[in-house]
Design a protein around this motif. Structure first.
Motif, short mmCIF file in Angstrom:
data_model
loop_
_atom_site.label_atom_id
_atom_site.label_comp_id
_atom_site.label_asym_id
_atom_site.label_seq_id
_atom_site.Cartn_x
_atom_site.Cartn_y
_atom_site.Cartn_z
N SER A 108 0.83 -1.20 0.00
CA SER A 108 0.00 0.00 0.00
C SER A 108 0.86 1.26 0.00
O SER A 108 0.60 2.21 -0.74
N ILE A 119 2.59 1.66 -3.56
CA ILE A 119 1.75 2.08 -4.69
C ILE A 119 0.83 3.25 -4.37
O ILE A 119 0.21 3.81 -5.26
N GLY A 150 -2.03 3.21 -2.60
CA GLY A 150 -3.44 2.85 -2.80
C GLY A 150 -3.94 1.89 -1.74
O GLY A 150 -3.26 1.62 -0.75
N THR A 151 -5.13 1.38 -1.97
CA THR A 151 -5.75 0.43 -1.06
C THR A 151 -5.38 -0.98 -1.48
O THR A 151 -5.40 -1.31 -2.66
N GLY A 196 -9.37 3.91 -4.39
CA GLY A 196 -8.95 4.68 -5.56
C GLY A 196 -9.93 4.50 -6.70
O GLY A 196 -11.07 4.10 -6.50
N THR A 224 -8.80 -0.48 -10.24
CA THR A 224 -8.72 -1.68 -9.41
C THR A 224 -8.12 -2.85 -10.18
O THR A 224 -8.45 -3.06 -11.34
N ILE A 244 -6.32 -4.54 -5.38
CA ILE A 244 -5.53 -3.31 -5.31
C ILE A 244 -6.33 -2.20 -5.96
O ILE A 244 -6.83 -2.37 -7.07
N SER A 245 -6.45 -1.09 -5.28
CA SER A 245 -7.18 0.05 -5.82
C SER A 245 -6.26 1.28 -5.75
O SER A 245 -5.76 1.61 -4.67
N THR A 246 -6.05 1.92 -6.90
CA THR A 246 -5.19 3.10 -6.96
C THR A 246 -5.91 4.23 -7.69
O THR A 246 -6.94 4.03 -8.30
N HIS A 247 -5.32 5.42 -7.63
CA HIS A 247 -5.91 6.58 -8.29
C HIS A 247 -5.44 6.77 -9.72
O HIS A 247 -5.73 7.77 -10.35
N LEU A 280 -1.12 1.52 -12.77
CA LEU A 280 0.09 1.05 -12.09
C LEU A 280 1.27 1.17 -13.05
O LEU A 280 1.20 0.74 -14.19
N HIS A 283 5.40 -0.62 -9.95
CA HIS A 283 4.23 -0.99 -9.14
C HIS A 283 3.68 -2.35 -9.54
O HIS A 283 3.32 -3.17 -8.69
#
Length: 185
Positions: free
Chosen positions: A93, A96, A98-99, A117, A120, A137-140, A143, A147
């Motif tokens: 987390s 990267i 994120g969640t 984010g 996903t 994995i959740s990002t804004h 990746l 990452h």
């Protein structure tokens, strides 16, 4: 310009000083409209020099990404040595931004780290044909290479931990069954 952009070209180099003293305004406008970088190269500059400079910059970028991926693997391995899935999730987390969570086959989040984010990624954990847990994995944003490498490393480390626990439970069950069989004889 549209065809260049559709072909994933990121920049157009235009030699100036021979046919054109400056970039034609229509070309400048088209590049600006379609988000294509336009580089004007003065006549005395050899295009080969531009190509070499771009190649050197791309090599430097690739080397930087490889160093980042190696550092991420080192940090994740150190977290895995704690024998705690949550430590690995916290490290990923942080890497990267994120969640990161492990979700079991009932859809329950077994561990959650970070904040939600907009993008996903879900990866299965374990070696079985039908996984019993997934890494979410959740990002804004998308990746980056380092990452994605960190996510792959995390999947490997968590799979190893899950498989070791599964094998340990299986051995314990077999041992208890054998002990019970001996007691009943």
């Amino acid at each position: 310009v549209v065809r260049l952009k559709d072909a994933d070209v990121t920049a157009l180099g235009l030699g100036v000083g021979l046919t054109h003293e400056t970039a034609p305004p229509a070309l400048v406008d088209a590049c600006r409209t379609h988000g294509l970088n336009l580089l004007t190269v003065p006549r005395p500059t050899a295009f080969v020099a531009v190509s070499r400079t771009v190649a050197a910059l791309l090599d430097e970028e690739a080397e930087h990404a490889a160093r980042q991926a190696l550092e991420a693997q080192r940090l994740l391995t150190r977290a895995a040595l704690r024998n705690d899935d949550a430590a690995i999730l916290r490290q990923l987390s942080e890497l990267i931004g994120g969640t990161v969570e492990i979700v079991d086959d009932a859809g329950t989040a077994a561990a959650l780290v970070g904040r939600a984010g907009t993008s996903t990624v879900v990866q299965p954990l374990g070696l079985a044909a039908r996984p019993s847990a997934w890494l979410s994995i959740s990002t804004h944003g998308p990746l980056h290479h380092a990452h994605r490498s960190a996510v792959s490393m995390t999947v490997s480390l968590l799979t190893l931990a899950h498989e070791r626990r599964r094998e340990s439970r299986s051995r314990d069950r077999a041992l208890r069954a054998r002990a019970l069989a001996l007691l009943l004889q």
